[in-house]
Motif scaffolding. Structure first.
Motif, mmCIF file in Angstrom:
data_model
loop_
_atom_site.group_PDB
_atom_site.id
_atom_site.type_symbol
_atom_site.label_atom_id
_atom_site.label_comp_id
_atom_site.label_asym_id
_atom_site.label_seq_id
_atom_site.Cartn_x
_atom_site.Cartn_y
_atom_site.Cartn_z
ATOM 1 N N ALA A 21 185.910 60.705 108.301
ATOM 2 C CA ALA A 21 186.068 60.772 106.847
ATOM 3 C C ALA A 21 184.714 60.982 106.165
ATOM 4 O O ALA A 21 184.581 61.812 105.261
ATOM 5 N N LEU A 22 183.694 60.257 106.609
ATOM 6 C CA LEU A 22 182.358 60.392 106.024
ATOM 7 C C LEU A 22 181.775 61.782 106.281
ATOM 8 O O LEU A 22 181.145 62.378 105.407
ATOM 9 N N ILE A 23 181.996 62.296 107.492
ATOM 10 C CA ILE A 23 181.511 63.640 107.832
ATOM 11 C C ILE A 23 182.102 64.672 106.888
ATOM 12 O O ILE A 23 181.402 65.534 106.345
ATOM 13 N N ILE A 24 183.422 64.582 106.673
ATOM 14 C CA ILE A 24 184.108 65.554 105.811
ATOM 15 C C ILE A 24 183.609 65.435 104.374
ATOM 16 O O ILE A 24 183.348 66.444 103.704
ATOM 17 N N LEU A 25 183.473 64.196 103.878
ATOM 18 C CA LEU A 25 183.021 63.987 102.500
ATOM 19 C C LEU A 25 181.626 64.560 102.270
ATOM 20 O O LEU A 25 181.363 65.208 101.254
ATOM 21 N N ILE A 26 180.718 64.339 103.221
ATOM 22 C CA ILE A 26 179.352 64.850 103.072
ATOM 23 C C ILE A 26 179.333 66.371 103.195
ATOM 24 O O ILE A 26 178.636 67.056 102.443
ATOM 25 N N ALA A 27 180.121 66.905 104.118
ATOM 26 C CA ALA A 27 180.140 68.360 104.327
ATOM 27 C C ALA A 27 180.637 69.105 103.088
ATOM 28 O O ALA A 27 180.075 70.133 102.709
ATOM 29 N N VAL A 28 181.693 68.570 102.457
ATOM 30 C CA VAL A 28 182.239 69.253 101.271
ATOM 31 C C VAL A 28 181.526 68.829 99.991
ATOM 32 O O VAL A 28 181.721 69.439 98.938
ATOM 33 N N GLY A 29 180.703 67.776 100.094
ATOM 34 C CA GLY A 29 179.931 67.347 98.921
ATOM 35 C C GLY A 29 180.740 66.559 97.920
ATOM 36 O O GLY A 29 180.585 66.736 96.714
ATOM 37 N N LYS A 64 181.642 62.678 96.565
ATOM 38 C CA LYS A 64 181.098 61.310 96.631
ATOM 39 C C LYS A 64 179.924 61.298 97.630
ATOM 40 O O LYS A 64 179.787 60.387 98.447
ATOM 41 N N THR A 65 179.088 62.309 97.515
ATOM 42 C CA THR A 65 178.110 62.594 98.572
ATOM 43 C C THR A 65 177.070 61.498 98.749
ATOM 44 O O THR A 65 176.781 61.079 99.871
ATOM 45 N N LYS A 66 176.491 61.052 97.646
ATOM 46 C CA LYS A 66 175.428 60.049 97.761
ATOM 47 C C LYS A 66 175.956 58.756 98.362
ATOM 48 O O LYS A 66 175.306 58.156 99.227
ATOM 49 N N LEU A 67 177.136 58.328 97.920
ATOM 50 C CA LEU A 67 177.728 57.098 98.447
ATOM 51 C C LEU A 67 178.063 57.270 99.929
ATOM 52 O O LEU A 67 177.761 56.389 100.743
ATOM 53 N N SER A 68 178.683 58.402 100.280
ATOM 54 C CA SER A 68 179.064 58.649 101.676
ATOM 55 C C SER A 68 177.834 58.704 102.574
ATOM 56 O O SER A 68 177.828 58.143 103.677
ATOM 57 N N ALA A 69 176.781 59.391 102.106
ATOM 58 C CA ALA A 69 175.552 59.491 102.894
ATOM 59 C C ALA A 69 174.887 58.128 103.055
ATOM 60 O O ALA A 69 174.360 57.804 104.131
ATOM 61 N N LEU A 70 174.937 57.308 102.002
ATOM 62 C CA LEU A 70 174.340 55.969 102.070
ATOM 63 C C LEU A 70 175.085 55.089 103.076
ATOM 64 O O LEU A 70 174.457 54.364 103.857
ATOM 65 N N VAL A 71 176.402 55.180 103.085
ATOM 66 C CA VAL A 71 177.205 54.419 104.059
ATOM 67 C C VAL A 71 176.890 54.891 105.478
ATOM 68 O O VAL A 71 176.729 54.081 106.399
ATOM 69 N N LEU A 72 176.783 56.219 105.654
ATOM 70 C CA LEU A 72 176.486 56.760 106.980
ATOM 71 C C LEU A 72 175.082 56.377 107.435
ATOM 72 O O LEU A 72 174.858 56.133 108.625
ATOM 73 N N VAL A 73 174.139 56.299 106.498
ATOM 74 C CA VAL A 73 172.785 55.835 106.824
ATOM 75 C C VAL A 73 172.831 54.406 107.371
ATOM 76 O O VAL A 73 172.216 54.103 108.405
ATOM 77 N N ALA A 74 173.561 53.536 106.663
ATOM 78 C CA ALA A 74 173.670 52.139 107.103
ATOM 79 C C ALA A 74 174.330 52.051 108.473
ATOM 80 O O ALA A 74 173.893 51.287 109.351
ATOM 81 N N TRP A 75 175.373 52.847 108.677
ATOM 82 C CA TRP A 75 176.111 52.839 109.932
ATOM 83 C C TRP A 75 175.234 53.333 111.085
ATOM 84 O O TRP A 75 175.131 52.681 112.133
ATOM 85 N N LEU A 76 174.601 54.479 110.888
ATOM 86 C CA LEU A 76 173.756 55.038 111.944
ATOM 87 C C LEU A 76 172.569 54.139 112.260
ATOM 88 O O LEU A 76 172.150 54.033 113.410
ATOM 89 N N THR A 77 172.023 53.484 111.224
ATOM 90 C CA THR A 77 170.894 52.566 111.453
ATOM 91 C C THR A 77 171.309 51.409 112.351
ATOM 92 O O THR A 77 170.590 51.053 113.299
ATOM 93 N N CYS A 78 172.464 50.824 112.077
ATOM 94 C CA CYS A 78 172.964 49.718 112.910
ATOM 95 C C CYS A 78 173.208 50.174 114.345
ATOM 96 O O CYS A 78 172.810 49.502 115.306
#
Length: 270
Positions: free
Chosen positions: A191-199, A201-215
């Protein structure tokens, strides 16, 4: 009970507050994270000079001279590119050099035939493209008062391609496993991949993915816990810094937004 839309709006408000408080430091953190894998690899070329040269010679049978040339190109290309990016000097040239290094290593290390590493390298390309788009944005701001035709069109498409390439990193984490947590990770990650790819809720989706990838990065790629004599340490270290670079690219998306070719931008015109 608050509706789903209200929860999303609240989450975006929280994300906006975080961004407002960190807007001056976030781009610098993003750039440092993005170039970290090049910096680490450049230093490794220096500290493991002989091993890298001998590996290239034995793998390709290219001889001492060409193997040494390969190590020199990686050493000076990566460290020089990193210095230029961090000092904001000749960034387009630095990005071109770093992209060339990625292409060179993709061929030299036979990454073309390994889907996982190929996707990670493509994600790294996406991060460098976003870095180049950011530099174009800063260049435009110097002439903000002057009219222009088709302003920032190249930058917008660079941001689009950078976003799409960047999220390929997460595809390497998706697995066909019926474990409950893996299923959740697959669903949320997709879901996050699709949201970021199509742009959207991009900033929120990217921020969530940053937190996820960091963990995930800190937990699974903890190279500092592995003794230095074990080969696994170098493998995890490579994986850690490459993931950190993708995180840096995502932070650029958080800091500067998705660009003109995105649903978020089109919503403003509705």
């Amino acid at each position: 009970m608050p509706r789903q839309g209200e929860l999303m709006d609240r989450a975006e408000d929280v994300a906006d507050q975080v961004l407002r408080k960190s807007k001056h430091i976030l781009p610098h953190v993003a750039r440092f994270c993005l170039i970290s894998t090049f910096l680490e690899d450049g230093i490794r070329m220096w500290t493991q000079w002989g091993e890298q040269r001998d590996y290239m010679d034995s793998t390709w049978g290219c001889g001492y001279f060409l193997a040494t040339l390969f190590v020199l190109l990686n050493l000076f290309g990566q460290l020089g590119g990193c210095i230029m990016v961090l000092s904001r000097q000749k960034v387009p040239i630095a990005c071109g050099v770093l992209l060339g290094i990625i292409c060179l290593q993709t061929i030299a290390y036979s990454i073309l035939w390994d889907v996982k590493f190929l996707l990670r390298n493509l994600a790294l390309v996406g991060g460098v493209v976003l870095l180049l788009a950011e530099d174009k944005a800063e260049g435009k701001s110097l002439f903000a008062g002057l009219p222009s035709i088709g302003e920032n069109n190249p930058k917008q498409y660079m941001q689009l391609s950078g976003r799409i390439l960047l999220v390929l990193m997460f595809l390497t984490l998706l697995r066909l496993d019926f474990d409950f947590f893996q299923i959740i990770q697959n669903l949320v990650g997709t879901a996050l991949i699709i949201l970021i790819a199509v742009g959207y809720k991009t900033k929120l989706s990217a921020l969530v993915l940053v937190a996820w990838l960091t963990c995930i990065n800190v937990y699974f790629n903890a190279w500092w816990n592995i003794p230095s004599y074990k080969p696994m340490r170098d493998f995890l270290k490579y994986d850690f810094f490459q993931t950190l670079s993708v995180i840096g690219g995502l932070l650029l998306v958080v800091a500067y937004g998705p660009g003109g070719v995105s649903m978020d931008e089109h919503k403003k015109k509705w």
